[in-house]
Scaffold this motif. Structure first.
Motif: not given
Length: 176
Positions: A19-20, A26-27, A65-70, A76-79
């Motif tokens: 799902x990331x 898009x990012x 790099x981790x996936x950043x979850x808000x 998804x907020x970034x990496x």
């Protein structure tokens, strides 16, 4: 593969999920986000391949790099995390934040947790950040984290500035 999960007050640094991939693509297509990273937006295919590159780094190096979850929204907020692929200038901490999460201090919050992990749990003695010299926001963040300018270099044909810090300097700043 066992990818550690780290948390901060507002973020979960975690393994990537299917799902990331769509929000990451898009990012990567956002011209403003990619301006200082690749110089241009990525196509859908390039974004997918870059996600695979990031995920594969964990398998090959044991970190990445981790996936950043808000945490509040679950979005998804970034990496953010570590890179050191073939022919890289050194063990790097880096970040890229999705536009809806800009200017909230999330990159700093996540990077501080990742730095503690690198120095305290991974036993790293030093790290760098490879930054486009025009990326004043990332330079300011690197300096706020305690990194200092080391040198100019070239990576994949792009001029970059190398910032860095030692474990000794990090400990002095964070354990005083």
């Amino acid at each position: 593969m066992n990818i550690p999960e780290l948390e901060t007050e507002r973020l979960r640094l975690r393994a990537w999920r299917d799902s990331d991939i769509e929000p990451y693509i898009e990012m990567c297509a956002d011209e403003e986000i990619m301006r200082h990273l690749t110089g241009k937006p990525m196509t859908r295919q390039e974004g997918w391949r870059h996600a695979a590159y990031i995920i594969g780094h964990w398998q090959l190096r044991g970190y990445g790099h981790w996936a950043l979850e808000h945490k509040e929204s679950g979005l998804f907020a970034g990496r953010l995390g570590f890179f050191n692929p073939e022919d890289w200038p050194g063990f790097e901490i880096g970040w890229a934040i999705s536009r809806p999460f800009w200017r909230q201090g999330l990159a700093e919050e996540g990077a501080r947790r990742a730095l503690a992990y690198a120095f305290e749990e991974m036993g790293r003695e030093e790290l760098i950040s490879v930054i486009n010299p025009e990326n004043t926001a990332s330079i300011a963040l690197a300096e706020k984290l305690g990194e200092r300018y080391q040198r100019d270099d070239e990576v994949f044909g792009h001029k970059v500035s190398i910032y860095g810090m030692s474990k000794r300097d990090w400990l002095a700043a964070n354990k005083a």
